[in-house]
Design an enzyme around this catalytic site. Structure first.
Site, PDB file in Angstrom:
ATOM      1  N   GLU A 111      -4.285   7.120  18.680  1.00  0.00           N
ATOM      2  CA  GLU A 111      -4.874   6.063  18.042  1.00  0.00           C
ATOM      3  C   GLU A 111      -4.205   4.825  18.738  1.00  0.00           C
ATOM      4  O   GLU A 111      -3.052   4.468  18.411  1.00  0.00           O
ATOM      5  CB  GLU A 111      -4.900   5.948  16.482  1.00  0.00           C
ATOM      6  CG  GLU A 111      -5.631   5.002  15.754  1.00  0.00           C
ATOM      7  CD  GLU A 111      -5.532   5.205  14.367  1.00  0.00           C
ATOM      8  OE1 GLU A 111      -5.869   6.483  13.785  1.00  0.00           O
ATOM      9  OE2 GLU A 111      -5.507   4.220  13.641  1.00  0.00           O
ATOM     10  N   ARG A 115      -8.868  -6.233  13.596  1.00  0.00           N
ATOM     11  CA  ARG A 115      -8.333  -5.534  14.470  1.00  0.00           C
ATOM     12  C   ARG A 115      -9.395  -4.072  14.461  1.00  0.00           C
ATOM     13  O   ARG A 115      -9.931  -3.823  13.633  1.00  0.00           O
ATOM     14  CB  ARG A 115      -6.909  -4.685  13.899  1.00  0.00           C
ATOM     15  CG  ARG A 115      -5.658  -5.776  13.935  1.00  0.00           C
ATOM     16  CD  ARG A 115      -5.576  -6.191  15.369  1.00  0.00           C
ATOM     17  NE  ARG A 115      -4.547  -5.253  16.134  1.00  0.00           N
ATOM     18  CZ  ARG A 115      -4.308  -5.641  17.436  1.00  0.00           C
ATOM     19  NH1 ARG A 115      -4.702  -6.683  17.908  1.00  0.00           N
ATOM     20  NH2 ARG A 115      -3.364  -4.682  17.935  1.00  0.00           N
ATOM     21  N   TYR A 134      -9.710  -5.780   3.214  1.00  0.00           N
ATOM     22  CA  TYR A 134      -8.911  -4.551   3.329  1.00  0.00           C
ATOM     23  C   TYR A 134      -8.998  -3.744   2.269  1.00  0.00           C
ATOM     24  O   TYR A 134      -8.018  -3.302   1.490  1.00  0.00           O
ATOM     25  CB  TYR A 134      -7.488  -4.507   4.040  1.00  0.00           C
ATOM     26  CG  TYR A 134      -6.555  -3.503   4.377  1.00  0.00           C
ATOM     27  CD1 TYR A 134      -7.206  -2.202   4.707  1.00  0.00           C
ATOM     28  CD2 TYR A 134      -5.246  -3.723   4.723  1.00  0.00           C
ATOM     29  CE1 TYR A 134      -6.403  -1.135   5.313  1.00  0.00           C
ATOM     30  CE2 TYR A 134      -4.679  -2.577   5.040  1.00  0.00           C
ATOM     31  CZ  TYR A 134      -4.975  -1.539   5.373  1.00  0.00           C
ATOM     32  OH  TYR A 134      -4.308  -0.432   5.828  1.00  0.00           O
ATOM     33  N   ASP A 191      -9.717   0.504   0.257  1.00  0.00           N
ATOM     34  CA  ASP A 191     -10.062   1.808   0.518  1.00  0.00           C
ATOM     35  C   ASP A 191     -11.316   2.275   0.150  1.00  0.00           C
ATOM     36  O   ASP A 191     -12.040   1.484  -0.621  1.00  0.00           O
ATOM     37  CB  ASP A 191      -8.806   2.691  -0.443  1.00  0.00           C
ATOM     38  CG  ASP A 191      -7.559   2.394   0.338  1.00  0.00           C
ATOM     39  OD1 ASP A 191      -7.387   2.288   1.515  1.00  0.00           O
ATOM     40  OD2 ASP A 191      -6.551   2.505  -0.541  1.00  0.00           O
ATOM     41  N   ARG A 244       0.878  -1.318  -0.029  1.00  0.00           N
ATOM     42  CA  ARG A 244       0.084   0.006  -0.031  1.00  0.00           C
ATOM     43  C   ARG A 244       0.808   1.331   0.144  1.00  0.00           C
ATOM     44  O   ARG A 244       0.473   2.129  -0.328  1.00  0.00           O
ATOM     45  CB  ARG A 244      -1.027  -0.042   1.290  1.00  0.00           C
ATOM     46  CG  ARG A 244      -2.083  -0.988   1.326  1.00  0.00           C
ATOM     47  CD  ARG A 244      -2.453  -1.072   2.674  1.00  0.00           C
ATOM     48  NE  ARG A 244      -3.094   0.455   3.146  1.00  0.00           N
ATOM     49  CZ  ARG A 244      -4.426   0.712   2.642  1.00  0.00           C
ATOM     50  NH1 ARG A 244      -5.013   0.058   2.076  1.00  0.00           N
ATOM     51  NH2 ARG A 244      -4.842   1.830   3.135  1.00  0.00           N
ATOM     52  N   ARG A 296       9.802   6.239  -2.320  1.00  0.00           N
ATOM     53  CA  ARG A 296      10.344   7.146  -3.346  1.00  0.00           C
ATOM     54  C   ARG A 296      11.608   7.630  -3.387  1.00  0.00           C
ATOM     55  O   ARG A 296      11.980   8.135  -2.152  1.00  0.00           O
ATOM     56  CB  ARG A 296       9.233   8.215  -3.492  1.00  0.00           C
ATOM     57  CG  ARG A 296       7.881   7.880  -3.451  1.00  0.00           C
ATOM     58  CD  ARG A 296       7.017   9.354  -4.315  1.00  0.00           C
ATOM     59  NE  ARG A 296       5.641   9.124  -4.231  1.00  0.00           N
ATOM     60  CZ  ARG A 296       4.875   9.291  -3.423  1.00  0.00           C
ATOM     61  NH1 ARG A 296       5.228   9.741  -2.238  1.00  0.00           N
ATOM     62  NH2 ARG A 296       3.779   8.905  -3.391  1.00  0.00           N
ATOM     63  N   ARG A 350      -0.591   5.976  16.246  1.00  0.00           N
ATOM     64  CA  ARG A 350      -0.338   7.561  15.499  1.00  0.00           C
ATOM     65  C   ARG A 350      -1.313   8.326  16.008  1.00  0.00           C
ATOM     66  O   ARG A 350      -2.109   8.044  16.978  1.00  0.00           O
ATOM     67  CB  ARG A 350      -0.765   7.519  13.942  1.00  0.00           C
ATOM     68  CG  ARG A 350      -2.152   6.746  13.651  1.00  0.00           C
ATOM     69  CD  ARG A 350      -2.412   6.690  12.121  1.00  0.00           C
ATOM     70  NE  ARG A 350      -3.658   6.068  11.841  1.00  0.00           N
ATOM     71  CZ  ARG A 350      -3.945   5.669  10.755  1.00  0.00           C
ATOM     72  NH1 ARG A 350      -3.269   5.817   9.524  1.00  0.00           N
ATOM     73  NH2 ARG A 350      -5.146   5.149  10.597  1.00  0.00           N
TER      74      ARG A 350
HETATM   75  N1  UDP Z   1       3.232   1.047   7.988  1.00  0.00           N
HETATM   76  C1  UDP Z   1       4.103   0.963   9.135  1.00  0.00           C
HETATM   77  N2  UDP Z   1       4.581   2.189   9.172  1.00  0.00           N
HETATM   78  C2  UDP Z   1       4.062   3.364   9.159  1.00  0.00           C
HETATM   79  C3  UDP Z   1       3.097   3.402   8.218  1.00  0.00           C
HETATM   80  C4  UDP Z   1       2.393   2.194   7.846  1.00  0.00           C
HETATM   81  O1  UDP Z   1       4.776  -0.103   9.211  1.00  0.00           O
HETATM   82  O2  UDP Z   1       4.495   4.266   9.703  1.00  0.00           O
HETATM   83  C5  UDP Z   1       2.425  -0.399   7.638  1.00  0.00           C
HETATM   84  C6  UDP Z   1       1.595  -0.681   8.729  1.00  0.00           C
HETATM   85  O3  UDP Z   1       1.673  -2.190   8.856  1.00  0.00           O
HETATM   86  C7  UDP Z   1       0.270  -0.585   8.331  1.00  0.00           C
HETATM   87  C8  UDP Z   1       0.439  -0.660   6.637  1.00  0.00           C
HETATM   88  O4  UDP Z   1       1.774  -0.215   6.369  1.00  0.00           O
HETATM   89  O5  UDP Z   1      -1.103  -1.197   8.521  1.00  0.00           O
HETATM   90  C9  UDP Z   1      -0.458   0.316   5.822  1.00  0.00           C
HETATM   91  O6  UDP Z   1      -0.627   1.590   6.208  1.00  0.00           O
HETATM   92  P1  UDP Z   1      -1.501   2.499   5.793  1.00  0.00           P
HETATM   93  O7  UDP Z   1      -0.940   3.843   6.248  1.00  0.00           O
HETATM   94  O8  UDP Z   1      -2.010   2.497   4.483  1.00  0.00           O
HETATM   95  O9  UDP Z   1      -2.579   2.467   6.601  1.00  0.00           O
HETATM   96  P2  UDP Z   1      -4.012   2.793   7.211  1.00  0.00           P
HETATM   97  O10 UDP Z   1      -4.115   4.392   6.972  1.00  0.00           O
HETATM   98  O11 UDP Z   1      -5.103   1.879   6.305  1.00  0.00           O
HETATM   99  O12 UDP Z   1      -4.469   2.305   8.650  1.00  0.00           O
END
Ligand code: UDP
Length: 385
Positions: free
Chosen positions: A299, A246, A347, A349, A171, A175, A276
């Site tokens: 969160e 989860r 899962y 979007d 996901r 870059r 986060r």
């Molecule tokens: N992830 C991570 N570190 C980060 C951000 C994301 O390891 O700083 C991993 C984590 O396993 C997460 C996945 O990447 O569940 C997808 O992140 P995304 O930001 O797409 O998650 P969402 O916003 O859907 O919770």
């Protein structure tokens, strides 16, 4: 065709109901919550005028023109660029991992080509990554993986990163430029009045009746067909067991002034219990706040127990087996189509949920027109469709 029942007034349910209503079908849409829009529900905080994403931050991004055209009919969209930062061992880095992250992390001033070669040399040579950890190590190598992904992921998913599918990490882009845009999709925007107003407008149609605070189990009328966007295992009374999810818990802080300086700050260190923080005012930068008070949420990711809302489908090996059995039961049912994140245990979007719901409605309308029954799944949760 008589009346149709749509279970769930989230995006999937609202889109399917709207499409069916426009095609001439009368729909009853129910939701056990007291609001529409499912987990993208937003509402205004009265005292601050801040639009709060009640189930965590939701950012709309898509490359799908049909989805973009569809959502544009139900309200004004404000262009929005999502930015996420990450606090690692007392230092702040930009996400997704980009040239700035790499140069800051290693204390270097590499060019894109140098950074590409440097990261390639760190990356572990795993041809076909079998799980999340292998995907991470083959992408960025041990140092970056350890700092940004390993612990965030164990906190988020509550399990060893080797139990998780590689697809979760796919996901996120990697870059070798200073582009810090979190998403790569062409279109990124927020509904000016929030997702709840948007979903409400989808449901405003003379052939749609909406009943909130109504669980599927409580509806006694008979319908010719049901579109079910609730949890697949719940439909069957959990008779084979529970699919793993989860859940999230939020702790609210009300702070004076700008607390984070960005919409989302990740905390991947293992000794910080939250994953986060979200500062809601930055998710609607065009809104004029009524006061200087900012709403900030911590969160926490938790196991889903009975009574808690399911958020992220876990899809561990045991879940996959159980899912196969539930899909078998579902395919043997008549008069019902499962859809959405919960109905397909996927899962996905928001744009994918809308795209799939549009497709589900199209298939169903064609089937009704041919006096046939729509299938249990238009999008096979086992991944074949
Ligand atoms: N992830 C991570 N570190 C980060 C951000 C994301 O390891 O700083 C991993 C984590 O396993 C997460 C996945 O990447 O569940 C997808 O992140 P995304 O930001 O797409 O998650 P969402 O916003 O859907 O919770």
């Amino acid at each position: 065709m008589g009346r149709i029942l749509v279970v769930g007034a989230g995006l999937s349910g609202a889109v399917v109901a709207r499409e069916l209503a426009e095609a001439g079908f009368a729909c009853l849409v129910i939701d056990e919550r007291d609001h529409v829009a499912g987990n993208c529900h937003t509402s205004l905080d009265e005292s601050t005028g801040i639009m709060v994403h009640r189930y965590g931050p939701h950012i709309f991004h898509t490359d799908n023109d049909a989805v973009w055209a569809f959502v544009g009919r139900f309200g004004e969209w404000v262009p929005y660029r999502h930015s996420v930062y990450s606090t690692v061992r007392g230092k702040v880095f930009s996400l997704p991992v980009n040239l700035l992250t790499i140069n800051q992390f290693f204390g270097t001033a590499m060019t894109p080509a140098e950074a590409r070669a440097f990261v390639a040399a760190q990356a572990e040579p795993i041809a076909v990554p079998a799980n999340f950890r292998e995907q991470g190590l083959s992408l960025v190598g041990e140092a970056l993986y350890e700092a940004f992904f390993r612990h965030y992921t164990s906190k988020q998913w509550g399990t060893d990163d080797r139990n998780l599918p590689a697809a979760i990490l796919r996901r996120l882009p990697l870059r070798f430029s200073y582009d810090i845009n979190y998403f790569h999709h062409q279109r990124q925007a927020m509904p000016r009045d929030g997702y709840t107003a948007l979903t409400q407008r989808m449901l405003e149609h003379p052939r749609i009746e909406l009943r909130l605070g109504t669980a599927a189990e409580a509806v006694e009328e008979r319908f010719d067909h049901t579109f079910y966007s609730g949890p697949l295992d719940r439909y069957f009374g959990y008779r084979l067991g529970r699919l793993g999810y989860r859940s999230l818990r939020f702790e609210e802080l009300r702070l004076e002034g700008d607390a984070l300086g960005c919409p989302v700050m990740n905390f991947p260190d293992p000794d910080v219990p939250w994953t986060r923080m979200t500062e809601h005012r930055h998710l609607s930068p065009w809104r004029k706040p009524l006061s200087d008070t900012s709403i900030v949420w911590r969160e926490f990711s938790e196991a889903t127990e009975p009574g808690k809302s399911p958020y992220y489908p876990l899809r561990l090996a045991g879940d996959e087996r159980l899912l196969r059995d539930y899909v078998g039961l579902a395919n043997a049912e008549h008069g019902i189509t499962f859809l959405g994140r919960l109905g397909c245990y996927a899962y996905i979007d928001m744009d994918a949920a809308i795209g799939r719901a549009l497709e589900t409605a199209r298939v169903a309308i064609a089937a009704f027109g041919a006096h046939a029954a729509p299938p249990a799944f238009v999008h096979d949760p086992l991944g074949k469709a």
